[in-house]
Design a protein around this motif. Sequence first.
Motif, PDB file in Angstrom:
ATOM      1  N   GLU A 152       0.808  -1.214   0.000  1.00 61.22           N
ATOM      2  CA  GLU A 152       0.000   0.000   0.000  1.00 61.22           C
ATOM      3  C   GLU A 152       0.843   1.266   0.000  1.00 61.22           C
ATOM      4  OE1 GLU A 152      -0.063  -1.692   4.288  1.00 61.22           O
ATOM      5  OE2 GLU A 152      -0.139  -2.455   2.223  1.00 61.22           O
ATOM      6  N   ASP A 153       2.102   1.162   0.381  1.00 61.76           N
ATOM      7  CA  ASP A 153       2.998   2.319   0.352  1.00 61.76           C
ATOM      8  C   ASP A 153       3.762   2.429  -0.955  1.00 61.76           C
ATOM      9  OD1 ASP A 153       2.199   3.033   2.876  1.00 61.76           O
ATOM     10  OD2 ASP A 153       3.936   2.190   3.892  1.00 61.76           O
ATOM     11  N   GLY A 181      -4.547  14.291   1.757  1.00 61.28           N
ATOM     12  CA  GLY A 181      -5.883  13.746   1.891  1.00 61.28           C
ATOM     13  C   GLY A 181      -6.924  14.799   1.566  1.00 61.28           C
ATOM     14  N   SER A 198       0.759   6.881  -3.536  1.00 63.86           N
ATOM     15  CA  SER A 198       1.354   6.938  -2.203  1.00 63.86           C
ATOM     16  C   SER A 198       2.767   7.502  -2.266  1.00 63.86           C
ATOM     17  CB  SER A 198       1.397   5.542  -1.564  1.00 63.86           C
ATOM     18  OG  SER A 198       0.105   4.999  -1.445  1.00 63.86           O
ATOM     19  N   SER A 202       3.269  12.350  -2.839  1.00 65.80           N
ATOM     20  CA  SER A 202       2.664  12.674  -1.547  1.00 65.80           C
ATOM     21  C   SER A 202       1.402  13.512  -1.738  1.00 65.80           C
ATOM     22  CB  SER A 202       3.685  13.403  -0.661  1.00 65.80           C
ATOM     23  OG  SER A 202       3.369  13.271   0.693  1.00 65.80           O
ATOM     24  N   GLU A 217      -5.361  17.508   4.209  1.00 68.57           N
ATOM     25  CA  GLU A 217      -4.787  16.910   5.414  1.00 68.57           C
ATOM     26  C   GLU A 217      -3.523  16.124   5.076  1.00 68.57           C
ATOM     27  OE1 GLU A 217      -3.548  16.028   8.766  1.00 68.57           O
ATOM     28  OE2 GLU A 217      -5.316  17.322   8.646  1.00 68.57           O
ATOM     29  N   THR A 257      -1.595  14.347   7.625  1.00 65.53           N
ATOM     30  CA  THR A 257      -1.196  13.447   8.713  1.00 65.53           C
ATOM     31  C   THR A 257      -0.752  12.099   8.178  1.00 65.53           C
ATOM     32  OG1 THR A 257      -2.715  14.552  10.235  1.00 65.53           O
ATOM     33  CG2 THR A 257      -1.955  12.352  10.852  1.00 65.53           C
ATOM     34  N   ASP A 258      -1.530  11.513   7.276  1.00 61.90           N
ATOM     35  CA  ASP A 258      -1.165  10.212   6.704  1.00 61.90           C
ATOM     36  C   ASP A 258       0.121  10.322   5.886  1.00 61.90           C
ATOM     37  OD1 ASP A 258      -3.354   9.060   7.882  1.00 61.90           O
ATOM     38  OD2 ASP A 258      -4.569   8.980   6.047  1.00 61.90           O
ATOM     39  N   ASN A 259       0.294  11.423   5.139  1.00 58.52           N
ATOM     40  CA  ASN A 259       1.521  11.613   4.356  1.00 58.52           C
ATOM     41  C   ASN A 259       2.743  11.629   5.261  1.00 58.52           C
ATOM     42  OD1 ASN A 259      -0.393  14.027   2.623  1.00 58.52           O
ATOM     43  ND2 ASN A 259       0.069  12.016   1.807  1.00 58.52           N
ATOM     44  N   ALA A 274       3.112  10.324   8.306  1.00 59.72           N
ATOM     45  CA  ALA A 274       3.365   8.997   8.882  1.00 59.72           C
ATOM     46  C   ALA A 274       3.976   8.065   7.846  1.00 59.72           C
ATOM     47  CB  ALA A 274       2.067   8.419   9.433  1.00 59.72           C
ATOM     48  N   ARG A 275       3.460   8.097   6.616  1.00 59.04           N
ATOM     49  CA  ARG A 275       3.994   7.229   5.564  1.00 59.04           C
ATOM     50  C   ARG A 275       5.436   7.620   5.220  1.00 59.04           C
ATOM     51  NH1 ARG A 275       0.523   8.246   1.893  1.00 59.04           N
ATOM     52  NH2 ARG A 275      -0.848   6.476   2.308  1.00 59.04           N
TER      53      ARG A 275
END
Length: 503
Positions: free
Chosen positions: A146-147, A158, A152, A155, A162, A164-166, A168-169
Amino acid sequence: MTTYPKQALLLALAAATVAAGLTATAAPAVARPAATAVPRLDWKPCATPGGPAAQECAVLPVPLDYDDPDGRQIHVAVSRVLSDRPAARRGTLAVIPGGPGGSGVQRLAQKGAALQRELAGAYDLVAFDPRGVGASTTARCGLAPEDRYLTSLRSWPGPDGEITDNTARSRRTAEACARNGGPELRSFTTANQVRDLDRLREALGERRLSAWGTSYGAYVAAQYAQKFPRRTDRWVLDSTGDPDPQRVARGWLANMSRGADERFPDFAAWAAHPDRDRDGLRLAARPEEVEPLVVALAARLDREPRPSTTPGVPLTGNGLRQAVQNALYGDTAFPGLARLVTTAQDPAGTPALPPELAQPLRDEDAAVMIGVICNDAAWPHASADAYRSAVRKDRARYPLTAGMPVNVLPCSFWKTAPEDAPTRITDRGPSNILMVQSRRDPATPLFGALEMREALGGRARMVTVEQGGHGLYLGNGNACGDRAVTDFLTTGRRPTEDTHCAN
């Protein structure tokens, strides 16, 4: 950098890396001579369907670390097509692919026959898979599938910007690459690609090389011309980015916001033309209506992704945005993008994802794409709030790219410092460079190429082509631009001053 998506780059095109990964074969084992000896190349036939029948391949040993030239050797896969008119031969032309992540061996297979026709036997043609690519020595980061999707690795923020997920990944990707990549991954740099190209020159027994570098390959070519100016003959930079040594890939990526904005009107005019009615691909009555339609559709897909023909991989808003970026590389991709938009608007339709979005990249391909841009130059360790602010401003100004070009990447969490500072491009060296550039390039826009042109000064001439797209010679260009490059490579003649070609 050419038709989309063959110039793959985390910054510019990644699909070439996908293709290289699907077709690469393991390189044969070879004895590793001492690095101080001239390498010997054992050529064997390796023609592929549609490529030059006379294409040959070999393995070139190169030092893992050029500071220890007699230490451990790794290998790069190399390929050649000998001149079919020996009496006309004047030298060797290196074909340098885009990327990071593009395959030179594959590029030669794709363009070799056209180059043979265009150059009338003036050159032996050579290329190689840079370290990390295809049949050359590779590395792995150990990333989860998934990465490794393009949406993904790019970048894309969201919904509503957003990140936050970027963040963390990006952090876990950098940690995985540090944990699993080893010295091979750390060696994936532009500086080493330049050194490997010179080692290939040495193995070929050539005093000087000519070159055609596209997209990231044009930057590699410019770096070679700066480091080894007296080993260059006729040098072509096709679709060039800003060479600012403080930013390098970070700057190329940031420039894509404006590049896409300048290029999209070409697609909008095509998609609103009455001729599209006959194929059911007309998206709007007027060109100015197309961008708002696409932006609104992406926002709707953010909220409600659509199932696609690929089980388990829906069409998301970011998937559509990435499809737009890829399609802007060449006009031949316009029908596919219009079809994707049309199907996604149809409540009864099931969108078919472009191949480069339908599956994750191989771990090896993701590793080299990330590794080169993060190894080449230090990236700022900005705060999450700083990235969030940059994304908010960029997506407001450039809705098509939605803040992606300025968002956080693994490079901000990279565990090793660059071993080689990027070389500053200057006007010191022979005047033997021809630049060819689109006025509306979505990946390496004209304003960035003009920075390269200014840096080179009297060493270069520049031909600017009205045709939009990325990667011009024998690809997206026009007869005038192609003729300028061919004339230079075959006769040495360049325009006496910078010039342009009408579409």
